[in-house]
Design a protein around this motif. Structure first.
Motif, PDB file in Angstrom:
ATOM      1  N   TRP A 200       0.682  -1.180   0.079  1.00 45.34           N
ATOM      2  CA  TRP A 200       0.060  -0.036   0.245  1.00 45.34           C
ATOM      3  C   TRP A 200       1.170   1.221  -0.138  1.00 45.34           C
ATOM      4  O   TRP A 200       1.955   1.013   0.709  1.00 45.34           O
ATOM      5  N   SER A 202       0.518   5.629   0.027  1.00 47.31           N
ATOM      6  CA  SER A 202      -0.115   6.851   0.112  1.00 47.31           C
ATOM      7  C   SER A 202       0.458   7.957  -0.950  1.00 47.31           C
ATOM      8  O   SER A 202       1.597   8.103  -0.907  1.00 47.31           O
ATOM      9  N   THR A 203      -0.410   8.539  -1.560  1.00 44.02           N
ATOM     10  CA  THR A 203       0.094   9.734  -2.394  1.00 44.02           C
ATOM     11  C   THR A 203       0.573  11.122  -1.420  1.00 44.02           C
ATOM     12  O   THR A 203       1.120  11.730  -2.235  1.00 44.02           O
ATOM     13  N   ASN A 204       0.196  11.048  -0.593  1.00 44.48           N
ATOM     14  CA  ASN A 204       0.444  12.181   0.222  1.00 44.48           C
ATOM     15  C   ASN A 204       1.867  12.282   0.934  1.00 44.48           C
ATOM     16  O   ASN A 204       1.814  11.245   1.777  1.00 44.48           O
ATOM     17  N   PHE A 207       1.765  12.145   4.874  1.00 48.34           N
ATOM     18  CA  PHE A 207       0.597  11.265   5.576  1.00 48.34           C
ATOM     19  C   PHE A 207       0.872  11.005   6.876  1.00 48.34           C
ATOM     20  O   PHE A 207       0.023  10.891   7.863  1.00 48.34           O
ATOM     21  N   TRP A 243      -5.945  14.439   7.884  1.00 54.18           N
ATOM     22  CA  TRP A 243      -5.897  13.004   7.150  1.00 54.18           C
ATOM     23  C   TRP A 243      -5.576  12.015   8.293  1.00 54.18           C
ATOM     24  O   TRP A 243      -5.373  10.741   8.009  1.00 54.18           O
TER      25      TRP A 243
ATOM     26  N   ASP B 113      -6.119  13.077  -2.173  1.00 54.80           N
ATOM     27  CA  ASP B 113      -4.723  12.839  -2.448  1.00 54.80           C
ATOM     28  C   ASP B 113      -4.270  12.748  -0.880  1.00 54.80           C
ATOM     29  O   ASP B 113      -3.550  12.141  -0.469  1.00 54.80           O
ATOM     30  N   GLU B 114      -4.646  14.015  -0.362  1.00 51.35           N
ATOM     31  CA  GLU B 114      -4.274  14.269   0.979  1.00 51.35           C
ATOM     32  C   GLU B 114      -4.611  12.988   2.140  1.00 51.35           C
ATOM     33  O   GLU B 114      -3.967  12.694   3.001  1.00 51.35           O
ATOM     34  N   GLY B 116      -4.537  10.047   1.097  1.00 49.81           N
ATOM     35  CA  GLY B 116      -3.942   8.781   0.899  1.00 49.81           C
ATOM     36  C   GLY B 116      -4.124   8.386  -0.781  1.00 49.81           C
ATOM     37  O   GLY B 116      -3.296   7.660  -1.222  1.00 49.81           O
ATOM     38  N   GLY B 117      -4.998   8.876  -1.382  1.00 55.40           N
ATOM     39  CA  GLY B 117      -4.970   8.465  -2.657  1.00 55.40           C
ATOM     40  C   GLY B 117      -5.993   7.256  -3.077  1.00 55.40           C
ATOM     41  O   GLY B 117      -6.977   7.243  -2.502  1.00 55.40           O
TER      42      GLY B 117
END
Lengths: 369, 462
Positions: A200, A202-204, A207, A243, B113-114, B116-117
């Motif tokens: 997995w 995350s794009t952040n 995060f 988040w 996106d923030e 986690g996507g």
């Protein structure tokens, strides 16, 4: 405090607490003797210890400790990390043996027989700073270990050993933070040959991955991943982010994992699956290292109650002490109910409501401080 | 009671219908439009600036209910002030009423996106790239999301599109925010990660060489280049790339103009400080300072903003300004020993040695860290207490053997005491650990000792 855990270190039948105090550079033993009375002694001076793994490393019948040492607490690319065995002589006198040093700052080291040769190797999370690596240390015998790098990404926090594909070989699951924010699986063929797989990501990049632990959350026979993202030291102020929270990655088989949010929780750290209320399903207890502490109602410890269908209700257990970055749940008083020990890391404001090690005894319906 | 509520609703509906008829908007449409203006979140713990910002934007959206831009501005305010749940719902409404404007989808996707996507983020970004194929940051983000899902081919496609896209236009605001690193370099980094994930270091290397050529201040590109070189057993090149990376800023995401627009809107100190932290001071110091000072204006009681401003001013060498700020921080958080140490170090730089020493000793009483011992050593050395300075440098090195500044200063202190052999030994220690340490090399030459040959450099590449 970098880590606390409950373990019967002197094998007297009374659970004790082992603490890694990265601010004082000590590993401490908070001994329970007699029942209900706890006394701390320092068992080793180690530079910025981050994690202690209890194990009978030398098969002599007592509990040794494998220590992950950062070397320096504050971020650094220098290779100050080490893995140290504290060998127990059976009377709780511990002799340190350096298993590996001059490696990236080590945040976690977990013993397991990774190559099937009968001795204990180590899965190692070399956090580093901008440089870091996930690796395993092959036990070559005679106290010698050889490092095998599995992944050259900075920021591994945990390297946990479990069989994630049910092939009866110990695999490694690593949480890689910094800008990567990924969870990696290293699938073992049983002989110490690993295949890397991102499970997995995350794009952040902020995060805030803070901790994973493994448990069969839905009790389907497959190991799932309990995952907290609450770190907030990427940029000031180190407080809540929208988040942050706790989630579990459901192991669907074939190395596929599906993310399920459990709860939003600012500063979430050190989640542990445990049946708090004795109803047969796994709840989650989780601490907060970075909440909005100027608000006196901001919780530092919560219980996420599972209704048996993987739906969770959040109950605040404590708002003080603040900055709880580590916890461990276990039955300290022998009443069959899991109690909680948590450690505070007070390196950001406010410098009030501080606590180094705190216990919450489970009295049944409601935990009491 | 229930009957009375129904009666009230009926009356309200009649009023709304009458008002709508008066301004020429069908009542049903008007009610729908109002429903898109989401309620205010709980603002009770927010600074006054955030409260008034959101209240004003919501009022503006309601006052001009048919104006999509006003409705969108309210969503942007929620987003920029970090009310993500409310902002996401708000964007959904604006997307429905202003479907031709891809920016609302993009902004909503930024919240995904923030968080986690995942697949919903990919889906949203695909819609954006279909509507705005020339907006490179959308392709870059799509590549990131696909990569994190393990969809390497889709990620590569997206990153190639990002690489080919033009740098996006930037708004006219001042101070100017420039892109520290071009978008194409980020796309190359992504493609290189795919290659490295497939154990194809040979494939990654040219991508990374192009990335560092286009973005010589990208620490991340040099770090991945080091990884590729290590995998290819090009040890000296790997080492050189790593050393270069260590001297460069840490990773920061691409400076997306649409996020810059959010930063110019935001009243939230956490959001503003994050954007300030992501800017490379070499090119964007004015932007960073602008954001921090805005944060201070909107959230004047927040000590973290003061601490951040103090650190920035110190980094920029503006110690006199920093001193006032650090003193204000210390007044607010007297228990922060790091803050105290920072204040002591600032005083030392301003040659106010007596007060600096007092502050540093006070900090050390609870902190006992390498950097503060080093800073105290500097103060002691500057006030001709060389023996005491030596002790502090030693303590610093005991706590962090890699604090080379302490090693260099210790050597200089030894030299002042006439202990040239000890000085040379310290400098040799540094060079053994860091052969590129220019200061140690120069100091060794100064005291006339043999300097070890510098590490071999790889030949220059064409």
């Amino acid at each position: 405090m970098a880590q606390v855990q409950i373990v019967d270190l002197d094998s007297d039948g009374l659970p004790d607490i082992v603490v890694c105090d990265a601010l004082r550079d000590t590993v401490g033993w908070i001994r329970q003797s007699p029942r209900g009375t706890f006394t701390e002694t320092t068992i080793a001076s180690i530079a910025a210890p981050a994690h202690a793994a209890p194990v009978d490393f030398d098969h002599d019948g007592d509990v040794d400790l494998v220590i992950a040492s950062l070397g320096v607490l504050m971020p650094s690319n220098n290779r100050t990390g080490s893995v140290i065995l504290l060998e127990n002589d059976g009377h709780q006198h511990f002799t340190p043996h350096v298993l590996a040093d001059h490696i990236a700052r080590v945040a976690d080291a977990e013993p397991a027989d990774l190559d099937g040769d009968g001795d204990l190797d180590l899965a190692v999370a070399g956090f580093g700073y901008d440089d870091g690596e996930t690796s395993w240390l092959e036990n070559k015998g005679g106290g010698k270990f050889e490092q095998h790098v599995l992944l050259r990404l900075s920021g591994p926090i945990n390297a946990v050993v479990a069989d994630i594909n049910n092939d009866h070989h110990p695999d490694i699951v690593a949480l890689v933070s910094q800008e990567w924010e990924e969870i990696w699986g290293f699938v073992n063929d049983g002989r110490g040959h690993f295949t890397n797989r991102m499970l997995w990501g995350s794009t952040n990049p902020d995060f805030g991955s803070s901790w994973i632990s493994l448990a069969d959350m839905n009790q389907d026979g497959k190991v799932d991943i309990l995952y907290a993202n609450g770190d907030a030291f990427d940029y000031a102020p180190p407080n809540s982010r929208p988040w942050q929270g706790v989630q579990w990655l459901e192991n669907l088989g074939n190395l596929k994992f599906s993310l399920h949010r459990i709860a939003a929780f600012p500063g979430a750290s050190s989640p542990q699956a445990v049946d708090v209320d004795g109803d047969g399903d796994l709840d989650v207890v989780v601490s907060s290292a970075n909440n909005d502490w100027d608000n006196p109602q901001a919780p530092s410890l919560v219980w996420l109650e599972n209704n048996g269908h993987m739906q969770f209700t959040k109950h605040a257990i404590a708002t003080s002490p603040t900055h709880l970055d580590t916890l461990f749940a276990g039955d300290l008083d022998g009443d069959g109910l899991p109690d909680i020990v948590a450690g505070g890391m007070h390196i950001s404001r406010p410098y009030t409501r501080m606590g180094r090690v705190t216990m919450w005894m489970n009295r049944g319906q409601k935990a009491t401080h | 009671m229930a009957k009375k509520r129904r009666t009230n609703r009926a009356v309200a509906a009649i009023i709304v219908t009458a008002l709508a008829a008066a301004v020429g908007i069908p009542a049903v449409t008007r009610i729908q439009l109002r429903s898109h203006v989401v309620p205010l979140p709980d603002l009770s713990s927010q600074p006054a600036a955030v409260r008034s910002h959101l209240e004003a934007e919501r009022r503006a959206a309601l006052d001009d209910i048919s104006n999509d831009a006003a409705a969108g501005a309210y969503c942007l305010a929620l987003h920029a002030d970090m009310f993500f749940d409310a902002a996401e719902r708000c964007y959904e409404g604006v997307e429905r009423r202003d479907a031709a404007n891809w920016r609302w989808t993009y902004y909503r996707a930024l919240i995904l996106d923030e968080n986690g996507g995942g697949q919903p983020f990919v889906d949203a970004m695909r819609r954006v790239t279909a509507s705005a194929p020339d907006y490179g940051p959308a392709w870059w983000r799509l590549g990131e999301a696909e990569f994190k899902l393990g969809e390497y081919d889709a990620a590569a496609d997206a990153w190639r599109r990002a690489m080919a896209a033009p740098e996006p236009e930037r708004g006219p605001g001042t101070p100017v925010r420039t892109a520290d690193i071009p978008l194409a370099a980020y796309a190359r980094l992504g493609l290189a990660r795919i290659s490295l994930s497939k154990n194809d270091a040979e494939g990654a290397r040219p991508l990374l060489e192009a990335a560092v050529a286009a973005a010589p201040r990208s620490g991340s590109a040099y770090r991945l280049l080091a990884e590729a070189d290590e995998a290819l057993h090009r040890d000296s090149e790997a080492r050189a790339a790593k050393l270069r990376a260590d001297r460069l800023p840490q990773y920061a995401p691409y400076a997306d103009p649409l996020i810059e627009a959010l930063a110019r809107t935001s009243r939230n100190s956490t959001f503003l400080l994050r954007q300030a932290s992501e800017a490379d001071l070499a090119a964007n110091a004015a932007w960073s300072e602008f954001l921090i000072r805005r944060a201070l204006g909107f959230d004047p009681d927040n000590p973290d903003v003061l601490a951040k401003l103090g650190r920035l001013l110190r980094t920029l060498g503006r110690n006199e300004e920093a001193l006032d700020v650090l003193r204000a921080y210390h007044d607010k958080v007297p228990g922060d020993l790091q803050g105290l140490a920072q204040l002591g170090s600032c005083l030392s730089d301003l040659h106010q040695f007596a007060e600096a020493e007092r502050m540093l000793r006070q900090a050390l009483a609870g902190l006992d860290d390498a950097q503060t011992h080093y800073n105290l050593g500097v103060v002691l050395g500057a006030t001709d207490r060389v023996g005491e300075a030596v002790e502090e440098y030693r303590k610093a090195l005991q706590r962090d053997p890699y604090l080379f500044d302490a090693g260099n200063n210790l050597a200089a202190a030894y030299a002042r005491e006439g202990r040239l052999a000890d000085a040379a030994a310290e400098l040799q220690k540094i060079l053994a650990a860091d052969p590129d340490n220019v200061m140690a090399r120069a100091n060794l030459q100064l005291i006339g000792r043999a300097v070890p040959a510098p590490p071999a450099r790889p030949p220059a590449r064409r």
